[in-house]
Design an enzyme around this catalytic site. Structure first.
Site, PDB file in Angstrom:
ATOM      1  N   ALA A  65       0.906  -1.139  -0.168  1.00  0.00           N
ATOM      2  CA  ALA A  65       0.117  -0.001  -0.019  1.00  0.00           C
ATOM      3  C   ALA A  65       1.127   1.312  -0.088  1.00  0.00           C
ATOM      4  O   ALA A  65       2.071   0.977   0.315  1.00  0.00           O
ATOM      5  CB  ALA A  65      -0.883  -0.068   1.133  1.00  0.00           C
ATOM      6  N   GLY A 108       0.491  -4.849   0.830  1.00  0.00           N
ATOM      7  CA  GLY A 108      -0.772  -4.929  -0.024  1.00  0.00           C
ATOM      8  C   GLY A 108      -0.411  -5.496  -1.269  1.00  0.00           C
ATOM      9  O   GLY A 108      -1.386  -6.150  -1.849  1.00  0.00           O
ATOM     10  N   GLU A 111      -0.846  -9.039  -0.633  1.00  0.00           N
ATOM     11  CA  GLU A 111      -2.277  -9.220  -0.316  1.00  0.00           C
ATOM     12  C   GLU A 111      -3.090  -9.102  -1.749  1.00  0.00           C
ATOM     13  O   GLU A 111      -4.161 -10.083  -1.838  1.00  0.00           O
ATOM     14  CB  GLU A 111      -2.462  -8.288   0.684  1.00  0.00           C
ATOM     15  CG  GLU A 111      -2.324  -8.260   2.142  1.00  0.00           C
ATOM     16  CD  GLU A 111      -2.309  -7.127   2.883  1.00  0.00           C
ATOM     17  OE1 GLU A 111      -1.954  -6.118   2.657  1.00  0.00           O
ATOM     18  OE2 GLU A 111      -2.655  -7.478   4.127  1.00  0.00           O
ATOM     19  N   GLU A 131       4.615  -5.028   7.207  1.00  0.00           N
ATOM     20  CA  GLU A 131       4.106  -3.764   7.755  1.00  0.00           C
ATOM     21  C   GLU A 131       4.572  -3.855   9.192  1.00  0.00           C
ATOM     22  O   GLU A 131       4.495  -2.672   9.760  1.00  0.00           O
ATOM     23  CB  GLU A 131       2.543  -4.268   7.956  1.00  0.00           C
ATOM     24  CG  GLU A 131       1.676  -4.052   6.676  1.00  0.00           C
ATOM     25  CD  GLU A 131       1.770  -5.282   5.801  1.00  0.00           C
ATOM     26  OE1 GLU A 131       2.587  -6.341   6.116  1.00  0.00           O
ATOM     27  OE2 GLU A 131       0.948  -5.237   4.736  1.00  0.00           O
TER      28      GLU A 131
END
Ligand code: HXC
Length: 257
Positions: A65, A108, A111, A131
């Protein structure tokens, strides 16, 4: 339609989406989510498309992300916009999606790859949920999907230490379905997608729905769901054609593909 953060092409019956933020290693900001959703929805609505491939660059599928976009958010910002919930819409795409992963698939990015139906990785791929190194934890499904895919021991190791898995470990642990040479990645992914797109689309979509059901329900309910879908397939012209082609020793010519 012109997109800001992705390149969209079609290769015969396959829709190809290439994440294209090279300066940010394809970090997933809100524009990427909007573009990816719009392109996949357009492919979903296009009767000529039977499968989708999502890929990145050789260096990065996606490095996570977008840290710079989320850095200054407050709790109330994150809560009120239900930050990251938009990615759930991506998992509602019903046509099959292959992630073709080269380089980094982190946070992300890992993911997103796991939200696709399966992952073909190049031998330079690196998967991780780093993260924890940013003072947070996975927020787009990593703690849940990774645990279901590779089991508790590996998922805990990845989420708690932030270490990366190489392609060999990812294949050994069941995170990816195949590993190919980096130079062959796109061709192999497109070949797999074209193969899927040559089958009966309703049969393919029901198979996707049934496998995904295994992650949502008990074995007995999942088996019942599978059987009901299977029964319904005898209403498909393509079932008659597929089985006739087998007995007549010829290639099936599916109508709904
Ligand atoms: C924003 C990113 C980015 C990211 C890389 N960049 N990853 N920008 N968000 N996730 C940017 C860098 O800032 C840099 O921009 C440019 O891309 C190139 O990156 P470098 O770090 O210079 O490249 P390199 O040295 O080759 O290192 C590659 C890397 C590293 C190991 C992948 O970039 C990295 O560690 N990235 C962050 C990985 C990560 O932590 N992902 C998880 C994000 S959090 P400039 O402008 O400086 O050139 C997440 C979910 C969070 O995904 C959930 C919380 C709720």
């Amino acid at each position: 339609m012109a997109y800001e953060t992705i390149i969209v092409e079609t290769r015969s019956k396959v829709g190809l989406v290439t994440l294209n933020r090279p300066k940010a290693l394809n970090a997933l900001n809100s524009q990427v989510l909007a573009d990816l959703l719009a392109s996949c929805r357009a492919f979903e609505a296009d009767a000529d498309i039977g499968a989708i491939v999502i890929t990145g660059s050789e260096k990065a599928f996606a490095a996570g992300a977008d840290i710079k976009e989320m850095q200054s958010k407050s709790y109330v910002d994150a809560y009120m916009e239900d930050f990251f919930s938009g990615w759930e819409d991506f998992t509602r795409i019903r046509k099959p999606i292959i992630a073709a992963v080269s380089g980094y698939a982190l946070g992300g990015g890992c993911e997103l790859a796991m939200m696709c139906d399966f992952i073909i990785a190049s031998d330079n791929a690196k998967f991780g949920q780093p993260e924890i190194t940013l003072g947070v934890m996975p927020g787009m499904g990593g703690s849940q999907r990774l645990t279901r895919f590779v089991g508790k021991a590996k998922a805990m190791d990845m989420c708690l230490t932030g270490r990366m898995m190489d392609a060999a470990e990812a294949e050994r642990t069941g995170l990816v379905s195949r590993v190919v040479a980096t130079s062959d990645l796109l061709e192999e992914a497109l070949k797999a997608a074209a193969k899927i797109a040559g089958f009966s689309l309703p049969a393919v979509m029901m198979a996707k729905e049934a496998v995904n059901r295994a992650y949502e329900t008990t074995l007995s309910e999942g088996l019942r769901f599978e059987r009901r879908l299977f029964h319904s397939m005898f209403a498909l012209e393509d079932q008659k054609e597929g089985m006739a082609a087998f007995t007549e020793k010829r290639q099936a010519n599916f109508k709904n593909r």
